[in-house]
Design a protein around this motif. Structure first.
Motif, PDB file in Angstrom:
ATOM      1  N   LEU A  80      26.129   1.064  11.964  1.00  0.00           N
ATOM      2  CA  LEU A  80      27.117   1.990  11.399  1.00  0.00           C
ATOM      3  C   LEU A  80      27.125   3.336  12.117  1.00  0.00           C
ATOM      4  N   ASP A  81      26.245   3.464  13.119  1.00  0.00           N
ATOM      5  CA  ASP A  81      26.169   4.712  13.888  1.00  0.00           C
ATOM      6  C   ASP A  81      25.934   5.910  12.963  1.00  0.00           C
ATOM      7  N   LEU A  82      25.052   5.721  12.007  1.00  0.00           N
ATOM      8  CA  LEU A  82      24.728   6.817  11.095  1.00  0.00           C
ATOM      9  C   LEU A  82      23.747   7.769  11.768  1.00  0.00           C
ATOM     10  N   LYS A  83      23.899   9.025  11.494  1.00  0.00           N
ATOM     11  CA  LYS A  83      23.025  10.031  12.107  1.00  0.00           C
ATOM     12  C   LYS A  83      21.768  10.201  11.261  1.00  0.00           C
ATOM     13  N   ARG A  84      21.055   9.131  11.109  1.00  0.00           N
ATOM     14  CA  ARG A  84      19.812   9.153  10.355  1.00  0.00           C
ATOM     15  C   ARG A  84      18.932   8.009  10.842  1.00  0.00           C
ATOM     16  N   LYS A  85      17.654   8.101  10.524  1.00  0.00           N
ATOM     17  CA  LYS A  85      16.692   7.086  10.937  1.00  0.00           C
ATOM     18  C   LYS A  85      15.808   6.723   9.757  1.00  0.00           C
ATOM     19  N   PRO A  86      15.193   5.538   9.782  1.00  0.00           N
ATOM     20  CA  PRO A  86      14.208   5.216   8.749  1.00  0.00           C
ATOM     21  C   PRO A  86      13.058   6.204   8.813  1.00  0.00           C
ATOM     22  N   PRO A  87      12.344   6.403   7.709  1.00  0.00           N
ATOM     23  CA  PRO A  87      11.167   7.271   7.762  1.00  0.00           C
ATOM     24  C   PRO A  87      10.174   6.749   8.785  1.00  0.00           C
ATOM     25  N   PRO A  88       9.519   7.635   9.530  1.00  0.00           N
ATOM     26  CA  PRO A  88       8.595   7.165  10.577  1.00  0.00           C
ATOM     27  C   PRO A  88       7.400   6.433   9.998  1.00  0.00           C
ATOM     28  N   VAL A  89       6.829   5.544  10.793  1.00  0.00           N
ATOM     29  CA  VAL A  89       5.614   4.832  10.396  1.00  0.00           C
ATOM     30  C   VAL A  89       4.488   5.843  10.214  1.00  0.00           C
ATOM     31  N   TYR A  90       3.781   5.733   9.106  1.00  0.00           N
ATOM     32  CA  TYR A  90       2.636   6.615   8.859  1.00  0.00           C
ATOM     33  C   TYR A  90       1.556   6.352   9.905  1.00  0.00           C
ATOM     34  N   LYS A  91       1.039   7.420  10.492  1.00  0.00           N
ATOM     35  CA  LYS A  91       0.046   7.286  11.559  1.00  0.00           C
ATOM     36  C   LYS A  91      -1.234   8.018  11.169  1.00  0.00           C
ATOM     37  N   GLY A  92      -1.996   7.380  10.311  1.00  0.00           N
ATOM     38  CA  GLY A  92      -3.244   7.971   9.859  1.00  0.00           C
ATOM     39  C   GLY A  92      -4.260   8.150  10.963  1.00  0.00           C
ATOM     40  N   HIS A  93      -4.119   7.361  12.049  1.00  0.00           N
ATOM     41  CA  HIS A  93      -5.076   7.470  13.146  1.00  0.00           C
ATOM     42  C   HIS A  93      -4.933   8.783  13.911  1.00  0.00           C
ATOM     43  N   HIS A  94      -3.903   9.571  13.602  1.00  0.00           N
ATOM     44  CA  HIS A  94      -3.766  10.895  14.196  1.00  0.00           C
ATOM     45  C   HIS A  94      -4.442  11.975  13.358  1.00  0.00           C
ATOM     46  N   ASP A  95      -4.973  11.589  12.213  1.00  0.00           N
ATOM     47  CA  ASP A  95      -5.621  12.537  11.301  1.00  0.00           C
ATOM     48  C   ASP A  95      -7.135  12.473  11.532  1.00  0.00           C
ATOM     49  N   PRO A  96      -7.751  13.572  11.996  1.00  0.00           N
ATOM     50  CA  PRO A  96      -9.204  13.548  12.268  1.00  0.00           C
ATOM     51  C   PRO A  96     -10.036  13.167  11.047  1.00  0.00           C
ATOM     52  N   ARG A  97      -9.566  13.531   9.855  1.00  0.00           N
ATOM     53  CA  ARG A  97     -10.318  13.191   8.642  1.00  0.00           C
ATOM     54  C   ARG A  97     -10.328  11.687   8.415  1.00  0.00           C
ATOM     55  N   VAL A  98      -9.192  11.048   8.658  1.00  0.00           N
ATOM     56  CA  VAL A  98      -9.109   9.592   8.521  1.00  0.00           C
ATOM     57  C   VAL A  98     -10.014   8.918   9.549  1.00  0.00           C
ATOM     58  N   LEU A  99      -9.973   9.403  10.783  1.00  0.00           N
ATOM     59  CA  LEU A  99     -10.797   8.814  11.840  1.00  0.00           C
ATOM     60  C   LEU A  99     -12.288   8.970  11.538  1.00  0.00           C
ATOM     61  N   TYR A 100     -12.671  10.111  11.009  1.00  0.00           N
ATOM     62  CA  TYR A 100     -14.080  10.340  10.689  1.00  0.00           C
ATOM     63  C   TYR A 100     -14.556   9.367   9.610  1.00  0.00           C
ATOM     64  N   GLU A 154       0.868  -1.189   0.000  1.00  0.00           N
ATOM     65  CA  GLU A 154       0.000   0.000   0.000  1.00  0.00           C
ATOM     66  C   GLU A 154       0.900   1.233   0.000  1.00  0.00           C
ATOM     67  N   SER A 155       0.284   2.394  -0.186  1.00  0.00           N
ATOM     68  CA  SER A 155       1.054   3.596  -0.497  1.00  0.00           C
ATOM     69  C   SER A 155       1.891   4.117   0.659  1.00  0.00           C
ATOM     70  N   LYS A 156       1.633   3.678   1.899  1.00  0.00           N
ATOM     71  CA  LYS A 156       2.344   4.204   3.053  1.00  0.00           C
ATOM     72  C   LYS A 156       3.493   3.316   3.505  1.00  0.00           C
ATOM     73  N   TYR A 157       3.960   2.441   2.653  1.00  0.00           N
ATOM     74  CA  TYR A 157       5.134   1.625   2.969  1.00  0.00           C
ATOM     75  C   TYR A 157       6.387   2.454   2.654  1.00  0.00           C
ATOM     76  N   LEU A 158       6.716   3.368   3.552  1.00  0.00           N
ATOM     77  CA  LEU A 158       7.709   4.403   3.263  1.00  0.00           C
ATOM     78  C   LEU A 158       9.123   3.836   3.145  1.00  0.00           C
ATOM     79  N   CYS A 159       9.473   2.840   3.961  1.00  0.00           N
ATOM     80  CA  CYS A 159      10.811   2.245   3.865  1.00  0.00           C
ATOM     81  C   CYS A 159      10.971   1.462   2.562  1.00  0.00           C
ATOM     82  N   THR A 160       9.928   0.746   2.181  1.00  0.00           N
ATOM     83  CA  THR A 160       9.969  -0.041   0.943  1.00  0.00           C
ATOM     84  C   THR A 160      10.196   0.854  -0.258  1.00  0.00           C
ATOM     85  N   TYR A 161       9.448   1.942  -0.336  1.00  0.00           N
ATOM     86  CA  TYR A 161       9.569   2.811  -1.504  1.00  0.00           C
ATOM     87  C   TYR A 161      10.841   3.648  -1.463  1.00  0.00           C
TER      88      TYR A 161
END
Length: 545
Positions: free
Chosen positions: A514-534, A86-93
């Motif tokens: 590797l102690d890189l100063k970066r992180k994977p993209p955060p997990v998409y949290k649609g449940h924090h969006d009032p429009r999605v919840l509605y 699905e479209s929110k697989y941010l690490c995959t894409y």
């Protein structure tokens, strides 16, 4: 592979010496599934590790792990399964935005998104009852059941403990269309973990609207082995990554002083035992367990056998290294309950268009458009999916392939009075034809089909009830050169049984080691969006349409 690879020890390097050290540091990846392939790519792309310093050790004769696909039009193609995208697989894409397709015309990510603009999933027959398709089934949830769903979404995981889904709901919940569609899309059983069920509710809140037509589910052009694994493997080969196939890692030896680390890797290949010495600056990334370990194929006339954890190396390796090391997790949680984690899938190769024509006319969807079709009254809880054709690169015109599976494999069938686990490919196809009410053309379809069943004893082992500590952290505390990837390590918020989980674990492991100063993209949290919840609220109450 040499029976011993000697690496001279070197001191722990300061961060500013990293770029120079990366030319000498070696990385060993245990397991050849998508997690290891992704980790190798991140090591090269983001960590500046030369590909020639990376070795992947795989016990099977080919890479890809659970993202497999093989066979011929004559003998029949086989797929153990395919993961939902699905479209929110941010690490995959993120990963596949760097990987060209096999024809080099675009990236794999571009190909997936362009393809799904052309071939949008919109099922007109998600459920079939009494030989009739149901277009956009109502969810059929009562107010109490909806409140329970909402409570689960909000409740902290610690409060759920090792409870099951069945512990959270009244029995009538498991008779609703919502459960029927949810469990067959994701392969949940009532006895599976309430924590995993909760994670899915939260992770896919944005997909609740339209779930009864499978809106938002994405596919690759071909099967995922051809569309994802093969391009990634070629990219790694071009950069010199070494693949040691038919090589089973049997043990890791450790140095467990103040700085804990892997000291050597022991393996068997071609009946010969060997050892790889791991230098102090080298890294080891292990894919823990395997949901397709010990899988067994049947045939049109034979039944697949039920094997166990001793019939492969992944589970036994985890058990061996976890003994006395609680920070490595508890593999027995996932290995010792085969009756709760097994099911049967099947791949059918057809050399006549009749079946595809019948299903197209019955469902109102062309192949590739409709997604999963579940036979709601099936004692096996069987489902099929007809992908766009060709589904394999090189698949000839006039040959079609579809896939299916059943969740209740020990129940007698409705048309073949045997359990699915005891059925040949011919008997499974007979059952499917029965649910579709195909009669006049049934014999001809069976004569021109090759149905290959596959018994997978651990396929939903990652859904089994668990508590904190059963799954280890990606980088276990106190360990300098070791990380874990795959479906059986712990990643907050994300959901197992997905390509995304494996790739996120790989990205997390590489950046941490590797102690890189970066992180994977955060997990998409649609449940924090009032429009999605509605929208989800209205859908759960059957207020849409």
């Amino acid at each position: 592979m040499n029976s011993a690879v000697q690496n001279s020890p070197s001191p722990v390097l300061k961060r500013e010496e990293y770029v120079e050290s990366s030319a000498h540091r070696k990385v060993y990846l245990v397991g050849g599934g998508i997690a290891s392939l992704a980790a190798a790519a991140f090591l090269i792309r983001d960590g500046d590790i030369p590909g020639c310093n990376i070795t992947i050790l795989e016990e099977l004769e080919k890479l890809g792990g659970s993202l497999d696909g093989t066979g011929t039009p004559h003998d029949g193609y086989t797929l153990r399964g395919g993961r939902m995208l699905e479209s929110k697989y941010l690490c995959t894409y993120d990963l596949f935005s760097s990987i060209p397709t096999l024809d080099q015309s675009k990236t794999v990510t571009q190909e997936i998104f362009e393809w799904n603009e052309t071939m949008k999933t919109s099922s007109k027959s998600r459920l079939v009852r009494d030989g009739r398709r149901i277009d956009a089934p109502r969810y059929g949830l009562g107010e109490k059941q909806i409140l329970t769903l909402e409570r689960l979404a909000a409740e902290p995981e610690g409060g759920l403990g090792n409870s099951s889904i069945a512990d959270q709901f009244d029995p009538s919940f498991f008779e609703t269309n919502f459960w029927l569609m949810w469990c067959t899309t994701f392969a949940f059983q009532p006895w599976h973990s309430a924590v995993e069920f909760k994670r899915y509710l939260v992770r896919f809140t944005h997909m609740v609207e339209g779930f009864n037509r499978l809106h938002g589910i994405m596919r690759t052009v071909y099967n995922q082995y051809d569309s994802m694994v093969r391009p990634l493997q070629r990219w790694l080969e071009e950069r010199g990554v070494r693949f040691e196939l038919n090589t089973r890692v049997t043990d890791l030896l450790f140095e467990e002083s103040d700085a804990k680390r892997v000291r050597s890797i022991h393996y068997e290949s071609g009946g010969v035992s060997g050892k790889i010495d791991v230098a102090s600056e080298d890294l080891v990334i292990v894919t823990l367990g395997s949901m397709t370990e010990a899988s067994c194929l049947g045939s049109m006339e034979s039944v697949p056998a039920l094997h166990g954890k001793a019939d492969g190396g992944a589970w036994t390796l985890w058990e061996k290294i976890a003994a006395g090391r609680p920070e490595f997790g508890r593999p027995s949680t996932f290995t010792d309950h085969i009756d709760q984690s097994k099911w049967v899938s099947f791949t059918t190769t057809l050399r006549d268009p009749a079946f595809f024509r019948i299903v197209r006319d019955f469902t109102g969807n062309v192949p590739g458009e409709g997604g999963l079709i579940t036979f709601a009254e099936s004692s096996w809880l069987a489902s099929i999916v007809l992908p766009h054709q060709p589904h394999f690169i090189g698949q000839p015109e006039g040959v079609n392939v579809f896939w299916g599976y059943g969740l209740s494999v020990d129940e007698p069938g409705d048309f073949v009075k045997k359990s699915m686990a005891a059925c040949t490919g011919r008997e499974i196809m007979t059952e499917v034809l029965g649910h579709l009410r195909v009669e006049t053309e049934a014999i001809h379809i069976l004569e021109t089909s090759t149905c290959i069943p596959c018994m997978m004893p651990f396929i939903t082992s990652q859904f089994l009830r668990r508590v904190k500590g059963d799954r280890p952290q990606v980088q276990p505390e106190g360990w300098k050169n070791l990380a874990f990837t795959g479906q059986f390590c712990e990643l907050p918020d994300d959901v197992v049984f997905t390509v995304e989980y494996s790739i996120r674990s790989a990205q997390t492991a590489v950046y941490a080691l590797l102690d890189l100063k970066r992180k994977p993209p955060p997990v998409y949290k649609g449940h924090h969006d009032p429009r999605v919840l509605y929208k989800a609220y209205r859908t759960l109450h059957d207020m849409t349409g």
